[in-house]
Enzyme design. Structure first.
Site, mmCIF file in Angstrom:
data_model
loop_
_atom_site.group_PDB
_atom_site.id
_atom_site.type_symbol
_atom_site.label_atom_id
_atom_site.label_comp_id
_atom_site.label_asym_id
_atom_site.label_seq_id
_atom_site.Cartn_x
_atom_site.Cartn_y
_atom_site.Cartn_z
ATOM 1 C CD GLU A 179 -31.036 5.139 2.472
ATOM 2 O OE1 GLU A 179 -29.811 5.327 2.692
ATOM 3 O OE2 GLU A 179 -31.858 4.935 3.378
ATOM 4 C CG ASP A 219 -36.708 1.916 2.314
ATOM 5 O OD1 ASP A 219 -36.463 2.487 1.233
ATOM 6 O OD2 ASP A 219 -36.778 2.522 3.399
ATOM 7 C CE LYS A 231 -37.526 5.264 0.889
ATOM 8 N NZ LYS A 231 -36.136 5.252 1.392
ATOM 9 C CD GLU A 291 -34.027 11.023 5.578
ATOM 10 O OE1 GLU A 291 -34.161 10.040 4.835
ATOM 11 O OE2 GLU A 291 -33.915 10.937 6.825
ATOM 12 C CG ASP A 341 -34.145 1.408 5.399
ATOM 13 O OD1 ASP A 341 -34.713 2.492 5.657
ATOM 14 O OD2 ASP A 341 -33.027 1.339 4.833
ATOM 15 C CB SER A 342 -37.567 3.961 9.433
ATOM 16 O OG SER A 342 -38.815 3.768 8.799
HETATM 17 O O1 KIV Z 1 -37.090 4.210 6.001
HETATM 18 C C1 KIV Z 1 -37.826 5.202 5.992
HETATM 19 O O2 KIV Z 1 -38.748 5.345 6.807
HETATM 20 C C2 KIV Z 1 -37.581 6.224 4.978
HETATM 21 C C3 KIV Z 1 -38.366 7.487 5.057
HETATM 22 C C4 KIV Z 1 -37.920 8.287 6.205
HETATM 23 C C5 KIV Z 1 -38.306 8.256 3.797
HETATM 24 O O3 KIV Z 1 -36.765 6.041 4.144
#
Ligand code: KIV
Length: 271
Positions: A122, A90, A120, A189, A51-52
């Site tokens: 959080e 994510d 994934k 992280e 989600d980055s």
């Molecule tokens: O969203 C992302 O890129 C991440 C990584 C930094 C682990 O969660």
């Protein structure tokens, strides 16, 4: 020969094989087809559609605005570029926090429409029920603890987590909860290397570190960071493997100049 060299398609099974053989797991983020192809050709084991992308693709300040539909759009593009790597998507903010049913429906939607190999999310102990439901239904789940970018407003900054004994114990508890709930791996992280070492030693699933030191079972970076494209972002855990911002700027400037002067296109570039 290393385990990863023998793998034709990376799955949770092969990730576990690498882990038990003590081979480090290589992960990078990916957001589009062309980059995914290059990453896959280079042998990266896991591509995370992080989600980055809210930051590096969409230009938002945080990861909160990106939607599930946008994550699905980018995941489809990444999956098309991949033959070998495992693609993990994510789950974005507010797609899994409301109810277990909604979280499962959204994870299922990602799997059904994109071809991703897992999701994934959080959070630690508080996400255990969600992780259990999603993974028991056959969807591989990667956990994510330590610094949680989706909760950034609660913390008010991107400082390392787990630096006090109390917080370190909580993160360790979160790691255990994620593993017990059925996650196949967990991202750590921005936590002290000593804590990541302890968590890695205690768990029987791989830990994937970002700013968590060398003792993790694998490493992940945001691909734009390691390529040197995000010049204003300089945390110490980012190693620049290229300086593409500089290269790209040069190329664009040369192109503008060639167009203006009429040096492009030449005869060979014309019909
Ligand atoms: O969203 C992302 O890129 C991440 C990584 C930094 C682990 O969660």
């Amino acid at each position: 020969m290393s385990v990863s060299k023998k793998i034709r398609r990376v799955t949770t099974r092969s990730i576990h094989e690498m882990y038990t053989a003590g081979e480090k797991i290589s992960c990078l983020t990916a957001y589009d087809y062309t980059m995914a192809r290059l990453l896959d050709e280079a042998g990266v084991d896991i591509l995370l559609v992080g989600d980055s992308l809210s930051n590096v693709i969409q230009g938002n300040e945080t990861t909160l605005p990106v939607t599930l539909d946008e994550m699905i759009y980018h995941t489809k593009a990444v999956v098309r570029g991949v033959h070998r790597a495992m693609v993990i998507t994510d789950l974005p903010f507010m797609s899994y926090q409301n109810t277990v049913e909604e979280a499962f429906r959204n994870a299922g939607n990602v799997m059904k429409t994109t071809g991703a190999g897992g999701v994934k999310l959080e959070g630690g102990e508080k996400c255990a029920e969600v992780i259990h439901k999603i993974s028991i239904e056959g969807i591989p789940v990667m956990g994510h603890i330590g610094l949680l970018p989706q909760s950034i407003h609660q913390y008010g900054g991107y400082q390392p987590r787990g630096t006090t004994d109390e917080e370190a114990e909580r993160i360790l508890k979160d790691a255990r909860a994620i593993q017990d709930a059925g996650a196949f791996s967990v991202v750590l992280e921005k936590i002290p290397a000593k804590l990541a070492k302890r968590i890695t030693a205690e768990l029987s699933i791989p830990t994937i570190g970002i700013g968590a030191g060398v003792h993790c079972s694998g490493q992940i970076l945001v691909v734009f960071d390691m390529l040197g494209l995000t010049e204003d972002f300089n945390p110490r855990f980012v190693r620049r493997y290229a300086n593409l911002a500089e290269e790209m700027r040069k190329a664009f400037t040369n192109y503008v100049s060639d167009v203006k002067t009429g040096a492009f296109p030449n005869e060979q570039e014309s019909y």
